[in-house]
Design an enzyme around this catalytic site. Sequence first.
Site, PDB file in Angstrom:
ATOM      1  N   HIS A 118       0.804  -1.222   0.000  1.00 21.51           N
ATOM      2  CA  HIS A 118       0.000   0.000   0.000  1.00 21.51           C
ATOM      3  C   HIS A 118       0.845   1.284   0.000  1.00 21.51           C
ATOM      4  O   HIS A 118       0.540   2.241   0.717  1.00 21.51           O
ATOM      5  CB  HIS A 118      -0.945   0.014   1.208  1.00 21.51           C
ATOM      6  N   HIS A 191      -9.669   2.019   0.679  1.00 20.18           N
ATOM      7  CA  HIS A 191      -9.577   0.912   1.620  1.00 20.18           C
ATOM      8  C   HIS A 191     -10.669   0.987   2.695  1.00 20.18           C
ATOM      9  O   HIS A 191     -10.398   0.760   3.883  1.00 20.18           O
ATOM     10  CB  HIS A 191      -8.192   0.916   2.263  1.00 20.18           C
ATOM     11  N   GLU A 324     -11.413  -3.889  -2.471  1.00 20.52           N
ATOM     12  CA  GLU A 324     -10.473  -2.898  -3.000  1.00 20.52           C
ATOM     13  C   GLU A 324     -10.320  -3.120  -4.498  1.00 20.52           C
ATOM     14  O   GLU A 324      -9.660  -4.069  -4.924  1.00 20.52           O
ATOM     15  CB  GLU A 324      -9.113  -3.048  -2.313  1.00 20.52           C
TER      16      GLU A 324
HETATM   17  C1  BGC Z   1      -4.372  -6.405   2.534  1.00 18.86           C
HETATM   18  C2  BGC Z   1      -4.243  -7.109   3.847  1.00 18.86           C
HETATM   19  C3  BGC Z   1      -3.806  -6.117   4.875  1.00 18.86           C
HETATM   20  C4  BGC Z   1      -4.837  -5.030   4.921  1.00 18.86           C
HETATM   21  C5  BGC Z   1      -4.534  -3.965   5.931  1.00 18.86           C
HETATM   22  C6  BGC Z   1      -5.399  -5.344   2.699  1.00 18.86           C
HETATM   23  O1  BGC Z   1      -5.559  -4.653   1.511  1.00 18.86           O
HETATM   24  O2  BGC Z   1      -4.686  -7.273   1.490  1.00 18.86           O
HETATM   25  O3  BGC Z   1      -3.328  -8.162   3.774  1.00 18.86           O
HETATM   26  O4  BGC Z   1      -3.657  -6.703   6.108  1.00 18.86           O
HETATM   27  O5  BGC Z   1      -4.956  -4.455   3.674  1.00 18.86           O
HETATM   28  O6  BGC Z   1      -3.226  -3.633   5.929  1.00 18.86           O
END
Ligand code: BGC
Length: 358
Positions: A118, A191, A324
């Site tokens: 991310h 998110h 997402e």
């Molecule tokens: C990921 C997860 C992660 C979460 C928060 C999601 O988009 O796929 O693995 O733990 O985000 O960080």
Amino acid sequence: MSCTNTATNTGTSAGISKQPFGQADAKNVDLYTLTNKNGVQVKISTYGGVVTSWVTPDKNGKASSIVLGFDSLSGYLAKPPYFGALIGRYGNRIANGKFKIGDSSYTLATNNGRNSLHGGNKGFDKVVWTAGAVTDSIPSLELSYLSKDGEEGYPGNLSVKVVYTLTNDNELEITYDATTDKATPVNLTNHSYFNLTGDHANTILDHQLQIDADYYTPVDSDSTLIPTGELKAVKGTPFDFTTAHRIGERIDSVPGGYDHNFVINRKGDGLQQIAVLTDTLSGRKLEVYTTEPGVQFYSGNFLDGSFKDSNGKPFNKHTGLCLETQHFPNSPNEPKFPSTILQPGAKYHTVTKYKISW
Ligand code: BGC
């Protein structure tokens, strides 16, 4: 939901308003409230472009927020796992934080074991965005951010614009635009953790989910979650959501829970309905539309109660789920996946729409 801004629509007229939300990086942060003519109300912070609350009625007319969030900036500065935030420069994982474009090799900040997740240590979820044009008639908020060459290891100055629009059909539309001066991977998403019951005392395991995907991208191991590169048929597996299933029905046979990228059955490049989430308790339905080829379905597996709302109520395991919309994880290292490389002179443009009814 009591975790978030509990302001209901009562007495609030359609349009957009702004209030101070604190300070981050020595910059003022504002909280914008978008209200449509049906009284649906979405609050968005310029910190991280976070959707902090999204209040809608339920089948009995009771208003509550369908997303996990906090009602003060401090909740976000404590780095919750990306609650409601805009994600970039690259949503999801890049293996070992490394990739090549042509002959140039790049190394990113790694923040998820050996991988980059991310956007790295300080992704777009942790920066203050600049609010631009706001429109009142159909409430709309433009946010922009210039991600500098080298930020978190990414090449090129990336100029990003995101527009949130709340329509009178109860859709939150998000458009993402970007341009760069050097070739760079880009994969932008939001998110938000949904809990359609409007109360995170409940898990999302009784929600019904349908995803228009015949394939998903299996991952290497449950601890690093990097796709193997293969597209695997969902048929006959717990990943088959081509018809609606209760999320809890088969989750125990998915080690760790759902945290996988689904390959959308694309029908052209346009905006397409790709997922439907329903909850009988509240009577709410969420439809997801996107131009993207993938969606990460994450069932809130790592929520462990360590973050709490302002009333002290913990965000426990499976109390929110994310859908997402995105390109596939680790695409810069997987030549067979749709490309995420934005070239100078080209325009990045994607659209995702979440439509709520009750
Ligand atoms: C990921 C997860 C992660 C979460 C928060 C999601 O988009 O796929 O693995 O733990 O985000 O960080």
